[in-house]
Design an enzyme around this catalytic site. Structure first.
Site, PDB file in Angstrom:
ATOM      1  N   CYS A 156      -0.449  -0.034   6.279  1.00  0.00           N
ATOM      2  CA  CYS A 156       0.837  -0.536   5.508  1.00  0.00           C
ATOM      3  C   CYS A 156       1.420  -1.487   6.234  1.00  0.00           C
ATOM      4  CB  CYS A 156       1.702   0.496   4.943  1.00  0.00           C
ATOM      5  SG  CYS A 156       2.512   0.006   3.571  1.00  0.00           S
ATOM      6  N   LEU A 194       0.931  -1.180   0.014  1.00  0.00           N
ATOM      7  CA  LEU A 194      -0.070   0.022  -0.066  1.00  0.00           C
ATOM      8  C   LEU A 194       0.900   1.473   0.021  1.00  0.00           C
ATOM      9  CD1 LEU A 194      -3.147  -0.383   2.448  1.00  0.00           C
ATOM     10  CD2 LEU A 194      -3.088   0.001  -0.309  1.00  0.00           C
ATOM     11  N   CYS A 195       1.949   1.163   0.732  1.00  0.00           N
ATOM     12  CA  CYS A 195       2.810   2.407   1.006  1.00  0.00           C
ATOM     13  C   CYS A 195       3.330   2.691  -0.398  1.00  0.00           C
ATOM     14  CB  CYS A 195       3.795   2.350   1.928  1.00  0.00           C
ATOM     15  SG  CYS A 195       4.457   0.817   2.201  1.00  0.00           S
ATOM     16  N   THR A 196       3.905   1.902  -1.169  1.00  0.00           N
ATOM     17  CA  THR A 196       4.586   2.028  -2.426  1.00  0.00           C
ATOM     18  C   THR A 196       3.460   2.710  -3.216  1.00  0.00           C
ATOM     19  OG1 THR A 196       5.768  -0.009  -2.269  1.00  0.00           O
ATOM     20  CG2 THR A 196       5.530   0.738  -4.509  1.00  0.00           C
ATOM     21  N   GLU A 255       2.744   6.101  -2.160  1.00  0.00           N
ATOM     22  CA  GLU A 255       4.232   7.299  -1.910  1.00  0.00           C
ATOM     23  C   GLU A 255       5.073   7.090  -2.703  1.00  0.00           C
ATOM     24  OE1 GLU A 255       3.740   9.853   0.158  1.00  0.00           O
ATOM     25  OE2 GLU A 255       1.935   8.713   1.317  1.00  0.00           O
TER      26      GLU A 255
END
Ligand SMILES: [Zn+2]
Lengths: 457, 199
Positions: free
Chosen positions: B124, A219-221, A224
């Site tokens: 995350c 998700l963070c990839t 961001e």
């Protein structure tokens, strides 16, 4: 009127000399050398195929359209089709039973009508709903189920339904209620066809691992540090889909839901008409082989890949003997007077189980949960009740238990399927009398059955 | 199989005739075993989940839909150390029908100022997505979530601002976390109070 007309045309179909069924006749009217064990060629077989056999086709999309046409042209004249979708304009390139004017109508209904118009004598009953919406008894009357689906969840569901008809004898061999399935699947240039005969070949659940988990980006990839085009699309899909809702509001459009968003995003994988045609042909042929025994069926999983050249491979997968869906489970004979608490003790003593601290569930009803404490508290009052009453006085049924057992001195948690039969109930007596060959009861005093010293129940 | 189906049919008829009973429509075998719409598979998966459950002492579990829905539940974490000590955070778990083939969907219901959790509750955590494997289970996820609170990291940010503050000014980060948990604004965003024992 309509019914009469239909009957006449089936007869016409049967008598059509050298016409529509010319090729089918070569397969099922003549003896052969690579036929199935029970093959009895002749007009009776043909008549049974056309008049007796009822087929359920699940899905009326790309694969479903092909399947309906192929099955009807293979002599399966009594078909029913179920699909929850309506026709979208983007379907028209491959879902060839649909025309521009059909957009917005239920797929199952249009597909059924179209095939009936083109192939005389075939009768197709459409069902415009989810398979989960049908009563389980809906599935009673089908001899075979053919799947043209694109979801693992739906396959898993229908597999569980089909396997639930399976009956085992005391030796753990399937004795009745075999409901065969043929499962097709396509994605782009790849596809598969497989034969599932519950109790004899692996069921969907036995090798669910065949379906690779979908690639999921961190998700963070996505949020961001996206690096690929796919990352950007997934970002919009997962994190910013709320924007779609706002946009829809702005333009006064309704119907933007998360599931629709997912549907739209999933459809960007292009579906290939020829893959559907190839996989469907394989499925229809297997269905014909299973029902008529005109040839041995595939064993048991055909992979097709048209990405580079054409490649296909057959693999004979193995059953999972302990499969909770199609496996026989462990037979336990009980007195009606057994309480849930006593039953739990028995599972600990049972030589084939030795389950300590088991939690018990029956048909989605959690009878007793050892943990977590909040569930233990909610279910504790059941312990002193009779098991027979708790499961709704059903003389024989499946119960699932999970607990820990010791394997090579190591404590391992395990989930077990149990077939419980209550002694002296109506079902018990009936089955013993009338279907002795089908339901042979465990001679629990015979050490051979247990393979261990006889336990005391 | 046509032959087999016909044989079974015949057996049933003979059995009925031999007993001089009118053929009664037998209750469907499937009907005996399944609830419409619930494949049973889901249920025993839920059952397996619960029996394997071994939650850290900083967490509690609740079942908003009652004892028979083990596929939807809430886990409350109360970190016992680090920046988030004293806070109470609720996560919703949605276990998919094909679990453990697919990871549960986990969302943080409590609005939290955290570098790895965004304001919509997306989390995350690698094992929830790219590193999920069918051998993992609910415990692994809860331990992973617990770790996010004891060791928030600025390398996988979902809340870019919080991550930057944590990296550049840990003291300010601590103040911000305290303020958010007590109920208040951090920057332009309001965070409802989520301290243990909060009203
Ligand atoms: Zn199986």
């Amino acid at each position: 009127m309509a019914a009469e007309a239909a009957t006449t045309s089936i007869d016409e179909g049967l008598n059509e000399d050298g016409g529509r069924w010319k090729d089918l006749d070569k397969l099922i009217l003549r003896p052969g050398t690579i036929v199935g064990d029970n093959f009895e060629p002749g007009p009776e077989l043909k008549e049974n195929l056309m008049k007796m056999v009822r087929v359920l086709v699940v899905g009326a999309g790309g694969l479903g359209c092909e399947l309906l046409k192929d099955l009807a042209l293979s002599g399966f004249l009594n078909l029913e089709v179920i699909d929850m979708d309506t026709i979208d304009v983007s379907n028209l390139n491959r879902q060839f039973l649909f025309r521009f004017g059909d957009v917005g109508k239920p797929k199952a209904e249009v597909a059924a009508k179209c095939v009936m118009e083109r192939i005389s004598g075939v009768n197709i009953v459409p069902h415009f709903c989810r398979i989960e919406d049908k009563d389980i008894s809906f599935f009673d009357n089908f001899h075979i189920i053919v799947l043209g689906l694109d979801s693992i969840e739906a396959r898993s569901y229908i597999n569980a339904v089909a396997c639930s008809y399976l009956e085992y004898d005391s030796d753990g061999n399937p004795s009745d209620g075999i409901k065969p399935m043929v499962d097709g699947g396509t994605e782009g240039f790849k596809g598969h066809a497989r034969v599932i005969i519950p109790g004899l070949t692996p069921c969907f659940e036995c090798n669910i691992w065949l379906f690779p988990p979908q690639v999921k980006f961190p998700l963070c990839t996505l949020a961001e540090t996206p690096r690929t085009a796919a990352h950007c699309i997934e970002y919009a899909h997962l994190i910013k889909w709320g924007e779609a809702l706002k946009r829809a509001e702005l333009f006064g459009i309704s119907g933007v839901t998360y599931s629709l968003t997912q549907g739209v995003v999933k459809n960007i994988v292009p579906a290939i008409a020829s893959t559907n045609a190839i996989v469907s042909a394989a499925c229809a042929l297997e269905a014909l082989k299973i029902m008529t025994d005109c040839s041995k069926t595939m064993s048991n999983y055909l992979m097709y890949n048209g990405t580079e050249g054409i490649h296909s491979k057959m693999t004979a997968f193995d059953r999972d003997k302990d499969c909770l869906v199609c496996g026989p489970g462990i037979l336990i004979e009980l007195d009606i007077s057994v309480t849930l608490s006593k039953f739990i003790d028995l599972l600990g003593e049972h030589p084939k189980l030795l389950l300590s601290k088991p939690s018990i569930t029956h048909r989605g009803n959690n009878l007793y949960m050892q943990a977590p404490p909040v569930l233990e508290e909610m279910t504790r009052s059941n312990l002193n009740l009779l098991l027979f009453d708790l499961i709704g006085k059903i003389p024989k049924d499946i119960i699932h238990a999970t607990g820990t057992t010791s394997i090579n001195g190591k404590r391992t948690s395990c989930l077990r399927k149990l077939r419980v039969i209550f002694k002296g109930t109506a079902e018990d007596v009936t089955d013993m009398d009338t279907m002795g060959a089908v339901y042979r009861f465990v001679d629990k005093d015979n050490p051979e059955f247990w393979g261990y010293p006889v336990p005391k129940f | 199989m046509i032959k087999l189906f016909k044989q079974k049919e015949k057996q049933r008829e003979q059995a009925e005739n031999a007993h001089g009973r009118a053929p009664v429509k037998k209750q469907s075998a499937g009907e005996l075993r399944l609830h419409k719409g619930v494949s049973g598979v889901e249920q025993w998966r839920g059952l397996g989940n619960m029996s394997e459950l071994n939650l850290p002492k900083t967490s509690t579990i609740a079942f908003p839909n009652g004892k028979d829905d083990l596929m939807n539940f809430e886990v409350t974490l109360q970190p016992d150390e680090g920046y988030y000590l004293g806070g109470s955070f609720v996560f919703t778990f949605q276990v998919p029908p094909i679990y453990p083939h697919e990871a549960p969907k986990v969302k943080c219901k409590t609005k939290v100022y955290h570098p790895n959790i965004d304001l919509e509750g997306n989390v995350c955590l690698n094992i929830l997505r790219e590193d999920w494997k069918p051998v993992l289970n609910i415990n692994t996820i809860v331990y992973g979530l617990n770790l996010l609170f004891t060791q928030p990291n600025d390398e996988d940010p979902l809340n870019q601002d919080a991550a930057a503050v944590l990296r550049d000014n840990p003291k300010l980060f601590e103040t911000n976390v305290r303020r958010a948990m007590a109920g208040g604004y951090v920057g332009q965003f309001f965070f409802p109070r989520c301290m243990v024992g909060s009203k």
